[in-house]
Motif scaffolding. Structure first.
Motif, PDB file in Angstrom:
ATOM      1  N   VAL A  93      10.184   2.143 -13.973  1.00  7.46           N
ATOM      2  CA  VAL A  93      10.116   1.567 -12.630  1.00  7.46           C
ATOM      3  C   VAL A  93       8.680   1.154 -12.323  1.00  7.46           C
ATOM      4  N   ARG A  94       8.479  -0.114 -11.946  1.00  4.46           N
ATOM      5  CA  ARG A  94       7.135  -0.618 -11.627  1.00  4.46           C
ATOM      6  C   ARG A  94       6.833  -0.322 -10.160  1.00  4.46           C
ATOM      7  N   TYR A  95       6.601   0.948  -9.898  1.00  5.72           N
ATOM      8  CA  TYR A  95       6.445   1.413  -8.527  1.00  5.72           C
ATOM      9  C   TYR A  95       5.235   0.786  -7.842  1.00  5.72           C
ATOM     10  N   GLY A  96       4.139   0.598  -8.576  1.00  7.19           N
ATOM     11  CA  GLY A  96       2.928   0.036  -7.971  1.00  7.19           C
ATOM     12  C   GLY A  96       3.189  -1.321  -7.347  1.00  7.19           C
ATOM     13  N   GLN A  97       3.922  -2.169  -8.045  1.00  8.33           N
ATOM     14  CA  GLN A  97       4.242  -3.493  -7.502  1.00  8.33           C
ATOM     15  C   GLN A  97       5.215  -3.385  -6.326  1.00  8.33           C
ATOM     16  N   LEU A  98       6.145  -2.438  -6.423  1.00  7.87           N
ATOM     17  CA  LEU A  98       7.117  -2.263  -5.342  1.00  7.87           C
ATOM     18  C   LEU A  98       6.445  -1.801  -4.054  1.00  7.87           C
ATOM     19  N   VAL A  99       5.543  -0.836  -4.151  1.00 10.36           N
ATOM     20  CA  VAL A  99       4.920  -0.308  -2.928  1.00 10.36           C
ATOM     21  C   VAL A  99       4.016  -1.352  -2.285  1.00 10.36           C
ATOM     22  N   GLU A 100       3.403  -2.239  -3.084  1.00  5.75           N
ATOM     23  CA  GLU A 100       2.597  -3.318  -2.490  1.00  5.75           C
ATOM     24  C   GLU A 100       3.500  -4.299  -1.734  1.00  5.75           C
ATOM     25  N   ILE A 101       4.668  -4.606  -2.288  1.00  7.26           N
ATOM     26  CA  ILE A 101       5.631  -5.456  -1.589  1.00  7.26           C
ATOM     27  C   ILE A 101       6.048  -4.788  -0.281  1.00  7.26           C
ATOM     28  N   GLY A 102       6.368  -3.493  -0.367  1.00  6.17           N
ATOM     29  CA  GLY A 102       6.789  -2.760   0.822  1.00  6.17           C
ATOM     30  C   GLY A 102       5.729  -2.738   1.902  1.00  6.17           C
ATOM     31  N   ARG A 103       4.502  -2.485   1.518  1.00  6.88           N
ATOM     32  CA  ARG A 103       3.419  -2.440   2.504  1.00  6.88           C
ATOM     33  C   ARG A 103       3.225  -3.786   3.195  1.00  6.88           C
ATOM     34  N   ASN A 104       3.262  -4.853   2.423  1.00 11.70           N
ATOM     35  CA  ASN A 104       3.077  -6.181   3.014  1.00 11.70           C
ATOM     36  C   ASN A 104       4.184  -6.504   4.006  1.00 11.70           C
ATOM     37  N   LEU A 105       5.413  -6.161   3.676  1.00  9.41           N
ATOM     38  CA  LEU A 105       6.527  -6.433   4.576  1.00  9.41           C
ATOM     39  C   LEU A 105       6.454  -5.564   5.831  1.00  9.41           C
ATOM     40  N   VAL A 106       6.083  -4.302   5.672  1.00 11.00           N
ATOM     41  CA  VAL A 106       5.962  -3.409   6.824  1.00 11.00           C
ATOM     42  C   VAL A 106       4.826  -3.858   7.744  1.00 11.00           C
ATOM     43  N   GLU A 107       3.732  -4.324   7.133  1.00  6.92           N
ATOM     44  CA  GLU A 107       2.570  -4.750   7.922  1.00  6.92           C
ATOM     45  C   GLU A 107       2.937  -5.880   8.883  1.00  6.92           C
ATOM     46  N   LYS A 108       3.901  -6.719   8.493  1.00  6.68           N
ATOM     47  CA  LYS A 108       4.320  -7.833   9.346  1.00  6.68           C
ATOM     48  C   LYS A 108       5.301  -7.397  10.433  1.00  6.68           C
ATOM     49  N   ARG A 109       5.827  -6.188  10.308  1.00  4.99           N
ATOM     50  CA  ARG A 109       6.873  -5.746  11.234  1.00  4.99           C
ATOM     51  C   ARG A 109       6.442  -4.620  12.166  1.00  4.99           C
ATOM     52  N   VAL A 110       5.368  -3.939  11.833  1.00  6.06           N
ATOM     53  CA  VAL A 110       4.909  -2.812  12.658  1.00  6.06           C
ATOM     54  C   VAL A 110       3.469  -3.056  13.081  1.00  6.06           C
ATOM     55  N   ASP A 111       3.240  -3.110  14.380  1.00  6.99           N
ATOM     56  CA  ASP A 111       1.890  -3.315  14.902  1.00  6.99           C
ATOM     57  C   ASP A 111       1.109  -2.003  14.852  1.00  6.99           C
ATOM     58  N   ARG A 112      -0.071  -2.072  14.264  1.00  7.70           N
ATOM     59  CA  ARG A 112      -0.936  -0.897  14.235  1.00  7.70           C
ATOM     60  C   ARG A 112      -1.715  -0.805  15.550  1.00  7.70           C
ATOM     61  N   PRO A 113      -2.111   0.408  15.949  1.00  4.22           N
ATOM     62  CA  PRO A 113      -2.988   0.548  17.117  1.00  4.22           C
ATOM     63  C   PRO A 113      -4.292  -0.215  16.891  1.00  4.22           C
ATOM     64  N   PHE A 114      -4.946  -0.600  17.968  1.00  2.00           N
ATOM     65  CA  PHE A 114      -6.157  -1.414  17.867  1.00  2.00           C
ATOM     66  C   PHE A 114      -7.210  -0.750  16.983  1.00  2.00           C
ATOM     67  N   ARG A 115      -7.425   0.538  17.156  1.00  2.37           N
ATOM     68  CA  ARG A 115      -8.466   1.225  16.382  1.00  2.37           C
ATOM     69  C   ARG A 115      -8.178   1.161  14.880  1.00  2.37           C
ATOM     70  N   ALA A 116      -6.907   1.328  14.501  1.00  2.00           N
ATOM     71  CA  ALA A 116      -6.544   1.264  13.082  1.00  2.00           C
ATOM     72  C   ALA A 116      -6.742  -0.147  12.537  1.00  2.00           C
ATOM     73  N   ARG A 117      -6.355  -1.160  13.334  1.00  2.00           N
ATOM     74  CA  ARG A 117      -6.556  -2.548  12.898  1.00  2.00           C
ATOM     75  C   ARG A 117      -8.042  -2.846  12.717  1.00  2.00           C
ATOM     76  N   ALA A 118      -8.851  -2.362  13.658  1.00  2.63           N
ATOM     77  CA  ALA A 118     -10.295  -2.608  13.588  1.00  2.63           C
ATOM     78  C   ALA A 118     -10.913  -1.947  12.363  1.00  2.63           C
ATOM     79  N   SER A 119     -10.490  -0.717  12.069  1.00  2.00           N
ATOM     80  CA  SER A 119     -11.035   0.004  10.903  1.00  2.00           C
ATOM     81  C   SER A 119     -10.710  -0.717   9.617  1.00  2.00           C
ATOM     82  N   ARG A 120      -9.477  -1.161   9.494  1.00  2.00           N
ATOM     83  CA  ARG A 120      -9.058  -1.841   8.278  1.00  2.00           C
ATOM     84  C   ARG A 120      -9.739  -3.204   8.150  1.00  2.00           C
ATOM     85  N   TRP A 121      -9.930  -3.896   9.268  1.00  2.00           N
ATOM     86  CA  TRP A 121     -10.625  -5.178   9.230  1.00  2.00           C
ATOM     87  C   TRP A 121     -12.077  -4.983   8.788  1.00  2.00           C
ATOM     88  N   MET A 122     -12.725  -3.947   9.314  1.00  2.00           N
ATOM     89  CA  MET A 122     -14.127  -3.684   8.949  1.00  2.00           C
ATOM     90  C   MET A 122     -14.258  -3.344   7.468  1.00  2.00           C
TER      91      MET A 122
END
Length: 408
Positions: free
Chosen positions: A89-118
């Motif tokens: 099972v190519r789990y690494g590729q699967l979890v990257e797909i999952g994260r990208n799809l979740v990122e478009k569907r769940v809004d992170r709190p402002f502080r978390a978005r700012a930390s990741r942007w920085m």
């Protein structure tokens, strides 16, 4: 694993790839036995099998929540589960797909978005080097998670006069390593020079893309990859270089995946495949370097070494044997117990998940300390800095130790 994609994902590149990966999973749970976060937390959803179920549920139209995002965020992407999995099972590729799809569907709190942007913009910026200098001055005042990422002492790196050689390779400059640990590039260039290999840099290259990819910024990561392909291609196309050599195993793993990442882009697919096939982790050159430099290596008096093998080396690239090669050269080197487990660095993970990352670091260091080493060596800048934040024992790249033992 039987999967029925919702209409939203049927026929999409992400859906097709994810379904093919999911169908290989047989629910055996072997992956949980070697998953670092499952070992710490004991929660099925913080192991690969549980995360696979979460991604499957989303692809079948199930509800996606902050809880889904939290469990995917906690994954180190160490790929230990891939080494363990009997079904491939190519789990690494699967979890990257999952994260990208979740990122478009769940809004992170402002502080978390700012930390990741920085993290995405700051670590890959040309301003990172001067910021690192300021960070050294202000180190005592920084939050612990950031202080751990700033080396306490600035190593003085003497200028290296490169010689002309018939054999030439491209060396990835990268984003973080030149500012945090410039001595690693210098040692690499010196050792390769001694072996008759000249190192070149491409002016317009930069971050390999791994940082943005792991932060669920797929578009930004692909842009990094295209920029590097464009920067390297002139020297690759005219045969000037025989390989692209990378002395950070996390970056080497990423560049080797350029062919897969850019396979659907007609303007880049062929060039990306050529570049991926030419990419060599520095560890892959160690047998050749050992043969060429054996008479010039003087390991007498060098410290007792403990080798930490990064996940991106052993699970991502499936490269082994560094310990044996160093020992054949006369170095006193051993690997600790639980050498297969992640140290907790995982790129920006140790900043975003400091509690889990530090628990894994301390567990790793306890195994290393049992060997009573005088120096710890690794093959990835992230692991080196993360381990160094928890021990007084020097932590270096193995190429630095080789360089120090090189006569003349």
């Amino acid at each position: 694993m039987q999967t029925t994609l919702s209409p939203e994902f049927e026929g999409t590149p992400e859906g097709v790839e994810a379904e093919a990966i999911l169908r290989k999973c047989v629910h055996c749970g072997f992956c949980n036995a070697t998953c670092p976060t499952y070992q710490l937390l004991g929660d099925e959803l913080d192991g690969p099998r549980g995360r696979i179920y979460l991604i499957k549920e989303m692809l079948e139209g199930g509800k996606v929540t902050e809880r889904t995002q939290e469990h995917l965020d906690r994954c180190l992407t160490c790929r230990n589960c891939e080494t363990t999995c009997p079904s491939g099972v190519r789990y690494g590729q699967l979890v990257e797909i999952g994260r990208n799809l979740v990122e478009k569907r769940v809004d992170r709190p402002f502080r978390a978005r700012a930390s990741r942007w920085m993290l995405k913009e700051g670590l890959t910026s040309p301003l990172f080097a001067p910021a690192m200098r300021v960070g050294r001055w202000l180190r005592p005042l920084l939050p612990r998670a950031l202080r751990n990422k700033v080396p306490a002492d600035r190593v003085s790196v003497v200028a290296f006069d490169a010689r002309e050689h018939r054999r030439k390779v491209l060396l990835l400059g990268g984003c973080v390593q030149p500012a945090m640990r410039p001595e690693i590039h210098r040692a690499t260039r010196r050792v390769l020079d001694a072996a008759g290999i000249q190192t070149l840099f491409a002016a317009d290259e930069g971050c390999c893309g791994a940082l943005r990819i792991h932060l669920a910024d797929r578009d930004g990561g692909l842009a990094d990859m295209r920029r590097n392909v464009d920067a390297w291609w002139p020297m690759v196309a005219d045969g000037m270089v025989e390989a692209i050599v990378i002395n950070a195993s996390g970056c080497a793993q990423m560049v080797k995946e350029y062919a897969h990442a850019l396979r659907h882009e007609p303007a880049y697919a062929e060039r990306a495949a050529r570049i991926a096939s030419m990419t060599r982790d520095l560890c892959e050159l160690l047998p050749e370097l050992a043969l060429a430099l054996k008479e010039r290596i003087r390991p007498e008096g060098t410290p007792k070494l403990a080798l930490h093998s990064p996940c991106t080396l052993q699970h991502g690239q499936r490269i082994f044997g560094v310990e044996a090669q160093l020992r054949a050269l006369g170095f006193h080197v051993r690997q600790p117990m639980e050498s297969h487990l992640c140290c907790g660095s995982a790129g920006t993970y140790s900043v975003l998940q400091p509690e889990l990352a530090n628990s894994l670091r301390d567990r790793k260091l306890a195994c290393i300390d049992a060997l009573e080493p005088e120096c710890i060596v690794s093959a990835n800048i992230g692991c080196i800095q993360h381990l160094a934040s928890g021990t007084a024992t020097p932590v270096k790249h193995w190429i630095e130790v080789l360089d120090e033992a090189l006569e003349g």
